[in-house]
Design a protein around this motif. Sequence first.
Motif: not given
Lengths: 255, 680
Positions: A105, A108-109, A112-113, A115, A118-119, A121
């Motif tokens: 995570e 991943a962060l 995700t920041i 953008r 999700p798929q 990542i």
Amino acid sequence: MEPVLSVRNVEKYYGSRGTVTKAVDDISFTVEKGEFVGVMGASGSGKTTLLNCIATIDRVSAGHIFVGGRDVTALGERRLSAFRREELGFIFQDFNLLDTLTAFENIALALTIRRVPPQEIRVRVEEVAQRLGVSSALPKYPYQLSGGEKQRVAAARAIAGNPSLILADEPTGSLDSRSARVLLESLRTLNTVLGATILMVTHDAFTASYCGRILFIKDGRLFSELRRGEAGRKEFFDRIIEVVSLLGGDGAHAL
Amino acid sequence: MLCKLALRNAARSVRDFAVYFLTLAFGVCLFYVFNSIDAQQAMIALNESQKYYVEQMISMMTYVSVFVAIVLGLLVVYANRFLMKRRKQELGLYLLLGMERGGVSRILIAETFLIGLFALAAGLTGGVFLSQMVSVVTARLFEADLTSFHFVFSPAALAKTALCFGVIFAVVMVFNTATVTRCRLTELLTAARRNETPARRGRLRYPVFFLLSVACLATAYLWVLQTGIFSRDLGSQIILGCVGTVLFFFSLSGLLNVLPRLFPRFYFRGLNCFVLRQVNSRVNTAILSMSVICLMLFLTICSLAGGMSMAEGFSEQARQQYPYGASLMYTTDGERKPALSIEGTLRADGIAFDELVRSSSQMEIHRADARFEGAFRFFDAAALLYEDSGYTAEGEDVLAASCVILPASQYNAMRRLANQPEVELGEDEYLFWVKSTMAQDLAALPSSGVTVTVEGRTFTAAGACLTEPFTTGLGLGHIALVLPDAFAQALPVSSQLLNVQFDSRADGDAFAAALAAVYTEERAETASGRNWRPYDILSTQTQMIDSSVSVKTVILFLGVYIGLVFLITSAAVLGLQQLSEAADRAESYRLLRRLGAKEKAVRRALFTQITLCVCLPLSLALVHAAVGLEALRRSFLDELPIDILPGAAATALVLVLIYGGYLLATCFAAQGIIRPRRRG
């Protein structure tokens, strides 16, 4: 070709009128794409301040810093976070992993920041983790990892978003020599295989010997520059030691 | 030396100690006020029947008090644990420097003792004064005579409080000593860097615990709904509910771990994953405090909503029971024929009737023997109810009774006076009136099919039972018959009734005062017989409502007061927790910024995290409260019809204002803590 990083006449003062400390005093240099540049200097020489200015964590007092052709000293607070997100990757001395998140995570962060959908990542995180040899550490929490693993996870986080410039602040500072070596090998692989541009601040000659070019800073000024050229790491290390002893002070520490 | 160190420690980590100290002092204060309530009620003059209610209330208080003691004990142990965690590194350092474990323990004991003593003193002082304020406010509420005010100090409450907190402090000391003596040095030293609790304790267990918690809660819910809140099983039900709550938060911390696998799309978007992990870590470390806060909120909502609803129920009941500003009755008998109307006599005696009274109406009340025949069940129930009030059952479906007879037109005039719809009555019809407290037993029974025979004439029912009282506070028997004018007025008059309405409460008081001024004791002595005034009994709405509502208002007042204190306590504790959490995590937020998260996104992450942490205990508390209030409503069903909704709405408003206010304040304060420090 346009340089990735161009630092022009940067100055940084601390303190008020009367007691001004020049932490960075008129420094200029450029970093081309795919370079692995080290910044060396004794404690208090201003190298971390310089890095912070480039990282847009700190603001310069005078001068300009261009990253990818954009003047970051002219960016507003709002643009800065977008800039950091898109252009920079950070590796810190104290790892700076979020201890409530697993290694997976944490990496991943950074995505995700940015953008990232999700798929995508999972695939991308596993890819960078494998590249840095921390695949087995992914489901673990930071407190379950060794220092070396933590720093490689941090490195994975730094490169996950494909930044144009990776900034590393004493990345081996908290590591033992073996972990340091593993990390530095990883960084070199990133540099040579993936063509990542890295700017690393360190006071340690061994760490610096992995770089392709080294800038020496003394009392806030550029003291000298050393290029590795075709030399081997060992040979480069010896040359670094020579400069360090010329710089004085920190040489004994480096050895 | 040790003492100096202890004091200096306290001064150094004053912010952390402040949280602990405030929690303690608040707890002591609350506990004292709570337990001195039975001493306070002595201030209010109570009659016998009211004392009965108060005794019931106090016996209920004892249960609640035990619950509160447990809650506070847990809260203190928690606050202490929180403090210890932040100081482990410091304690480890002492050990590392060669101080003996015994020495470190003694420092801790000295600290706990000092803080405990100060908190106890501060809390008791606050409690004693707060309880005075509560007394004054209560007395105001009842317009009780404040000349009898005296400083209330309850030694029993003091002893109870000191004992209870003495035990709690002892537990804390044992707890701390155990931490120091049993902990390994490395754990102490690395405590700050440790992720609080490893969140993996076997995946299978969480669903099991979750089901167990649901089972516990469901059992407690159904049980309490069945028995109501006055049963002996309330204690067991509370324990079951507490266990269920703790298990719920325990299993929740595991369920949050499953989330990323279930909703990867949601989880890996923006800072969601960070926020959820933070919340998870919070829940994980704060299972106990979250449970306690949830239970406190539950108590808050029940106290507030229950108290308000009951008060509303009581005043609604009072309004219905006492529909007229005042009722005056003059009893006639053989010799005392009413010469004038009551109103006429009052005017003649110089009462400023027109100035004080808005409207009035007089009714002649007749009395006759009546024979009810018809549906068996009706008579059965009636006979059972009024067995000893002169009703006789003749055979299975015949009931004979001496009954109050009301003429239809005058009865309707009374209904108009009370803004009630008029009733219609045919030539050979009757309407049956029954006292409203008995109505629930009789209303369901068919009144049609029952015939009434009075003076040889038979009437049939014109409609369902009437229940609205036609006097304010005057007893005229449990049942009455409304009969057609022509017939009723031929019957002998047993009494005259005058009902009056006032524009305001002040007018009503002035009316009563005017009567008292005219019809004095001297007049009674000089006048012959009972004819010195045109009425025998005067009963005013003010008088009736005051006496009937007072005890019930105590309940309301205490409910609201306890609820508010609990609400503020739990909100404060939650807020402080979140703030210290934000301070601990400031570094994380700095990191998010460095990774390039937008300032807005970081702020939203912080707000979401705080909101979730604050709302999690609230949502379970709401479910608890819904059940609790329904149980309360059912428990009072027979005596008092309570409409929970308005009270619940008012409570929601209070929650939004106070709890929401705390939430907002926490958010902004936390934002201040994590704000980037600008340099240069």
